[in-house]
Design a protein around this motif. Structure first.
Motif, PDB file in Angstrom:
ATOM      1  N   LYS A 108      78.776  -0.807  31.204  1.00 17.02           N
ATOM      2  CA  LYS A 108      77.353  -0.846  31.581  1.00 17.02           C
ATOM      3  C   LYS A 108      76.466  -0.814  30.332  1.00 17.02           C
ATOM      4  CE  LYS A 108      77.728   1.485  36.033  1.00 17.02           C
ATOM      5  NZ  LYS A 108      77.441   2.728  36.746  1.00 17.02           N
ATOM      6  N   LEU A 109      76.871  -0.001  29.361  1.00 16.49           N
ATOM      7  CA  LEU A 109      76.108   0.088  28.116  1.00 16.49           C
ATOM      8  C   LEU A 109      76.136  -1.253  27.384  1.00 16.49           C
ATOM      9  CD1 LEU A 109      74.574   1.847  26.020  1.00 16.49           C
ATOM     10  CD2 LEU A 109      76.783   2.423  25.022  1.00 16.49           C
ATOM     11  N   GLU A 110      77.325  -1.849  27.357  1.00 17.09           N
ATOM     12  CA  GLU A 110      77.501  -3.135  26.677  1.00 17.09           C
ATOM     13  C   GLU A 110      76.631  -4.206  27.332  1.00 17.09           C
ATOM     14  OE1 GLU A 110      81.672  -4.960  25.061  1.00 17.09           O
ATOM     15  OE2 GLU A 110      81.485  -4.491  27.153  1.00 17.09           O
ATOM     16  N   LYS A 111      76.625  -4.212  28.667  1.00 18.86           N
ATOM     17  CA  LYS A 111      75.825  -5.189  29.426  1.00 18.86           C
ATOM     18  C   LYS A 111      74.330  -4.986  29.120  1.00 18.86           C
ATOM     19  CE  LYS A 111      74.825  -7.825  33.128  1.00 18.86           C
ATOM     20  NZ  LYS A 111      75.201  -9.190  33.256  1.00 18.86           N
ATOM     21  N   THR A 112      73.907  -3.723  29.118  1.00 14.37           N
ATOM     22  CA  THR A 112      72.497  -3.406  28.855  1.00 14.37           C
ATOM     23  C   THR A 112      72.112  -3.888  27.455  1.00 14.37           C
ATOM     24  OG1 THR A 112      72.740  -1.471  30.256  1.00 14.37           O
ATOM     25  CG2 THR A 112      70.829  -1.497  28.804  1.00 14.37           C
ATOM     26  N   ILE A 113      72.976  -3.610  26.483  1.00 12.60           N
ATOM     27  CA  ILE A 113      72.675  -4.019  25.106  1.00 12.60           C
ATOM     28  C   ILE A 113      72.595  -5.541  25.019  1.00 12.60           C
ATOM     29  CG2 ILE A 113      73.600  -4.094  22.740  1.00 12.60           C
ATOM     30  CD1 ILE A 113      74.571  -1.200  23.187  1.00 12.60           C
ATOM     31  N   SER A 114      73.478  -6.237  25.759  1.00 18.10           N
ATOM     32  CA  SER A 114      73.445  -7.702  25.643  1.00 18.10           C
ATOM     33  C   SER A 114      72.155  -8.264  26.269  1.00 18.10           C
ATOM     34  CB  SER A 114      74.717  -8.330  26.214  1.00 18.10           C
ATOM     35  OG  SER A 114      74.551  -8.703  27.544  1.00 18.10           O
ATOM     36  N   ILE A 115      71.654  -7.636  27.329  1.00 19.46           N
ATOM     37  CA  ILE A 115      70.366  -8.070  27.905  1.00 19.46           C
ATOM     38  C   ILE A 115      69.240  -7.852  26.884  1.00 19.46           C
ATOM     39  CG2 ILE A 115      68.624  -7.451  29.667  1.00 19.46           C
ATOM     40  CD1 ILE A 115      70.962  -7.049  31.643  1.00 19.46           C
ATOM     41  N   LEU A 116      69.261  -6.694  26.234  1.00 22.87           N
ATOM     42  CA  LEU A 116      68.203  -6.378  25.260  1.00 22.87           C
ATOM     43  C   LEU A 116      68.256  -7.309  24.048  1.00 22.87           C
ATOM     44  CD1 LEU A 116      68.504  -2.485  25.441  1.00 22.87           C
ATOM     45  CD2 LEU A 116      66.628  -3.865  26.342  1.00 22.87           C
ATOM     46  N   GLU A 117      69.469  -7.623  23.622  1.00 24.00           N
ATOM     47  CA  GLU A 117      69.620  -8.531  22.471  1.00 24.00           C
ATOM     48  C   GLU A 117      69.097  -9.933  22.832  1.00 24.00           C
ATOM     49  OE1 GLU A 117      70.987  -8.001  19.390  1.00 24.00           O
ATOM     50  OE2 GLU A 117      72.173  -6.170  19.530  1.00 24.00           O
ATOM     51  N   ASN A 118      69.388 -10.363  24.054  1.00 26.25           N
ATOM     52  CA  ASN A 118      68.929 -11.687  24.490  1.00 26.25           C
ATOM     53  C   ASN A 118      67.416 -11.786  24.546  1.00 26.25           C
ATOM     54  OD1 ASN A 118      71.031 -13.392  24.825  1.00 26.25           O
ATOM     55  ND2 ASN A 118      71.622 -12.546  26.817  1.00 26.25           N
ATOM     56  N   ILE A 119      66.803 -10.745  25.106  1.00 23.00           N
ATOM     57  CA  ILE A 119      65.337 -10.732  25.196  1.00 23.00           C
ATOM     58  C   ILE A 119      64.746 -10.735  23.780  1.00 23.00           C
ATOM     59  CG2 ILE A 119      63.335  -9.342  25.925  1.00 23.00           C
ATOM     60  CD1 ILE A 119      65.068  -8.501  28.379  1.00 23.00           C
ATOM     61  N   LYS A 142      65.942 -12.054  21.182  1.00 17.00           N
ATOM     62  CA  LYS A 142      66.066 -13.408  20.651  1.00 17.00           C
ATOM     63  C   LYS A 142      64.915 -14.278  21.148  1.00 17.00           C
ATOM     64  CE  LYS A 142      70.692 -14.397  19.621  1.00 17.00           C
ATOM     65  NZ  LYS A 142      71.875 -14.204  20.401  1.00 17.00           N
ATOM     66  N   ARG A 143      64.634 -14.169  22.459  1.00 18.92           N
ATOM     67  CA  ARG A 143      63.566 -14.999  23.045  1.00 18.92           C
ATOM     68  C   ARG A 143      62.213 -14.749  22.388  1.00 18.92           C
ATOM     69  NH1 ARG A 143      65.390 -13.884  28.454  1.00 18.92           N
ATOM     70  NH2 ARG A 143      63.486 -12.743  28.909  1.00 18.92           N
ATOM     71  N   TYR A 144      61.980 -13.509  21.948  1.00 21.69           N
ATOM     72  CA  TYR A 144      60.702 -13.183  21.311  1.00 21.69           C
ATOM     73  C   TYR A 144      60.801 -13.238  19.784  1.00 21.69           C
ATOM     74  CZ  TYR A 144      58.706 -11.824  25.807  1.00 21.69           C
ATOM     75  OH  TYR A 144      58.215 -11.833  27.089  1.00 21.69           O
ATOM     76  N   SER A 145      61.930 -13.754  19.285  1.00 23.07           N
ATOM     77  CA  SER A 145      62.148 -13.868  17.831  1.00 23.07           C
ATOM     78  C   SER A 145      61.954 -12.551  17.089  1.00 23.07           C
ATOM     79  CB  SER A 145      61.221 -14.923  17.221  1.00 23.07           C
ATOM     80  OG  SER A 145      61.484 -16.158  17.795  1.00 23.07           O
ATOM     81  N   ILE A 197      57.216  -7.983  27.044  1.00 28.07           N
ATOM     82  CA  ILE A 197      58.612  -7.794  26.599  1.00 28.07           C
ATOM     83  C   ILE A 197      59.222  -6.661  27.431  1.00 28.07           C
ATOM     84  CG2 ILE A 197      60.178  -7.259  24.677  1.00 28.07           C
ATOM     85  CD1 ILE A 197      58.009  -8.196  22.719  1.00 28.07           C
ATOM     86  N   ALA A 198      58.447  -5.590  27.570  1.00 28.06           N
ATOM     87  CA  ALA A 198      58.945  -4.436  28.336  1.00 28.06           C
ATOM     88  C   ALA A 198      59.186  -4.824  29.798  1.00 28.06           C
ATOM     89  CB  ALA A 198      57.944  -3.289  28.238  1.00 28.06           C
ATOM     90  N   ILE A 199      58.266  -5.634  30.346  1.00 28.03           N
ATOM     91  CA  ILE A 199      58.434  -6.058  31.744  1.00 28.03           C
ATOM     92  C   ILE A 199      59.683  -6.929  31.894  1.00 28.03           C
ATOM     93  CG2 ILE A 199      57.418  -7.496  33.587  1.00 28.03           C
ATOM     94  CD1 ILE A 199      54.701  -6.348  32.798  1.00 28.03           C
ATOM     95  N   ASP A 200      59.917  -7.779  30.898  1.00 23.20           N
ATOM     96  CA  ASP A 200      61.129  -8.623  30.922  1.00 23.20           C
ATOM     97  C   ASP A 200      62.391  -7.760  30.993  1.00 23.20           C
ATOM     98  OD1 ASP A 200      59.682 -10.895  30.831  1.00 23.20           O
ATOM     99  OD2 ASP A 200      60.445 -11.631  28.907  1.00 23.20           O
ATOM    100  N   ILE A 201      62.381  -6.676  30.236  1.00 22.57           N
ATOM    101  CA  ILE A 201      63.553  -5.776  30.237  1.00 22.57           C
ATOM    102  C   ILE A 201      63.783  -5.245  31.655  1.00 22.57           C
ATOM    103  CG2 ILE A 201      64.455  -3.559  29.405  1.00 22.57           C
ATOM    104  CD1 ILE A 201      62.902  -4.057  26.792  1.00 22.57           C
ATOM    105  N   LEU A 202      62.702  -4.748  32.251  1.00 27.27           N
ATOM    106  CA  LEU A 202      62.841  -4.158  33.594  1.00 27.27           C
ATOM    107  C   LEU A 202      63.267  -5.217  34.603  1.00 27.27           C
ATOM    108  CD1 LEU A 202      59.664  -1.927  33.343  1.00 27.27           C
ATOM    109  CD2 LEU A 202      62.024  -1.127  33.322  1.00 27.27           C
TER     110      LEU A 202
END
Ligand code: HAM
Length: 415
Positions: free
Chosen positions: A18-29, A31-34, A145-150
């Motif tokens: 679950k931690l790994e999945k969460t980190i990968s979502i955060l890393e992707n976002i 990237k999108r915001y450079s 950015i924060a909304i994207d995370i949620l």
């Protein structure tokens, strides 16, 4: 048995996934915001946090893990990431020549707090820090950015609270007015609030959940009455953009945040989820901090804004989504039918070949019964089982698809 330290946690099995999945979502976002990744040290000079976060704040005065190193220097484990980010950009001249840059980090932070659900003494924080940009569009984009995370964590039970705390001077004026109001009501305050008032940490009274404090706070002068016209106009522009973008928010004039460096917009995403995280818990918090760089280097005036989110809180809030979305499937579970040298040898070879083709593989060399090994394969979420049995003398194995139950014989070279 030596146990783990109170307020820390171990990650293994599904939780680690679950931690790994969460980190990968955060890393992707990110990237999108450079956003550019930074990793700061686990400990820093204590002065960094006293100066950036403020000596009177709870974080610095009560919650920091501070110790002397062997040469007697005062060192603290990082309680938050903004101070270190500011140090990094200044020390490495990352913003010289009017550069504007955006950063993110995922690091362990440490605060000596009373542990409870979603509150630990060591926790992971994802943070975003953006320098050199003062447009209100950047303020709203940062909230986005924060909304994207949620959104990507499938969290919809939250409330976005915003406020403007004006400039540092506005805050001084407000501080005085608040002090005099609270003084008049001192006797009705809870012990918690009395302590905050006497220790000069007056804004922390807003964190109180005590009924009697809440009654007093209801009629407290609002910070809004004290902020400059410019700050008010800026706040109105932000509101306009939020409305235009259909972002729901509430104005909470008592939202002042627990760290000293903020000015103008401050915001928090507060959980309204009874089931997982519990209500009133802040998942994400942030705001503008246009004067912080100047505090460390008087020759520079660089605007900044950011926020941070605790990963444990985020994962609690997203629990239902994460439960169904951690991928712990393995592609092939290899069963060696009997513990014979040829079978072991071939299983080893097949596994090597499959892994070279990027498949995930487990080989079961144990002497357990075949039926038992099948049970384990299912428990481990294997998509396919390969049985290496007597037919191996002809270079043949049996492959079974666990989902549809079909099975067939295969030549090793066809794998
Ligand atoms: P903060 O509000 O102190 O802000 O912390 C941000 C988030 O970190 C909280 O909303 C929460 O999710 C998580 N957090 C804080 N303390 C704990 C804890 N003891 N256990 C688990 N999670 C925790 C800051 O740290 C600022 N540096 C945010 C910021 C960045 N402002 C501008 N840029």
């Amino acid at each position: 048995m030596i146990k783990k330290i109170k307020g820390t946690r171990d990650y293994f099995s599904t939780d680690a996934k679950k931690l790994e999945k969460t980190i990968s979502i955060l890393e992707n976002i990110s990237k999108r915001y450079s956003l550019n990744k930074i990793i700061s040290p686990t400990f820093e000079n204590t002065d960094l946090f006293s100066k950036a976060v403020g000596n009177e704040t709870d974080v610095v005065s009560k919650e920091m893990y501070t110790f002397k190193d062997k040469k007697g220097r005062s060192i603290s484990l990082k309680p938050e990431g903004t101070a270190s980010t500011v140090r990094i950009v200044l020390e490495n001249k990352l913003l010289d020549n009017n550069k504007s840059e955006d950063f993110y980090y995922i690091d362990s932070m440490f605060r000596y707090e009373r542990p409870q659900k979603g509150r630990q003494r060591e926790f992971f924080q994802f943070g975003v820090e953006r320098f050199g940009k003062d447009s209100v569009y950047i303020d709203v984009e940062t909230i986005l950015i924060a909304i994207d995370i949620l959104k990507e964590m499938n969290i919809d039970k939250y409330e976005l609270q915003i406020n403007s705390i004006g400039s540092l001077e506005d805050r001084e004026k407000y501080n005085k007015a608040l002090k005099s109001y609270i003084k008049d009501n001192f006797n009705e305050l809870s012990d918690y609030a009395k302590e905050k008032f006497t220790s000069g940490n007056i804004f922390r009274i807003f964190d109180s959940k005590d009924e009697s404090d809440l009654k007093i706070l209801k009629n407290v002068p609002s910070i809004f009455e004290f902020i400059s016209i410019e700050s008010k106009e800026r706040f109105e522009l932000i509101e306009k953009l939020l409305i235009e973008n259909k972002i729901k928010y509430v104005i909470n004039n008592n939202l002042v945040r627990g760290l000293d460096y903020y000015n103008d917009i401050v915001f928090e995403f507060v959980s309204t989820d009874l089931k997982n995280l519990g209500t009133k818990s802040t998942i994400i918090g942030g705001g503008r901090y246009d004067s912080l760089i100047n505090k460390f280097d008087e020759t520079k005036q660089i605007p900044a804004i950011g926020f941070a989110v605790g990963l444990e809180r985020l994962m609690l809030a997203a629990n239902d989504y994460l439960e169904g979305n951690v991928n712990d499937e393995i592609d092939y579970y290899l069963i060696v039918a009997y513990n014979e040298e040829l079978m072991n040898h071939k299983a080893f070879e097949i596994a090597k070949k499959l892994r070279e083709k990027q498949h995930s593989v487990i080989v079961d060399y144990s002497t357990k019964k075949i039926s038992k090994k099948f049970d384990i394969a299912e428990k481990r979420n294997a998509k396919n089982v390969i049985i290496i049995g007597n037919e191996i003398t002809n270079e043949i194995v049996t492959i079974k698809n666990i989902k549809d139950g079909s099975s067939k014989e295969l030549k090793i070279k066809e794998i």
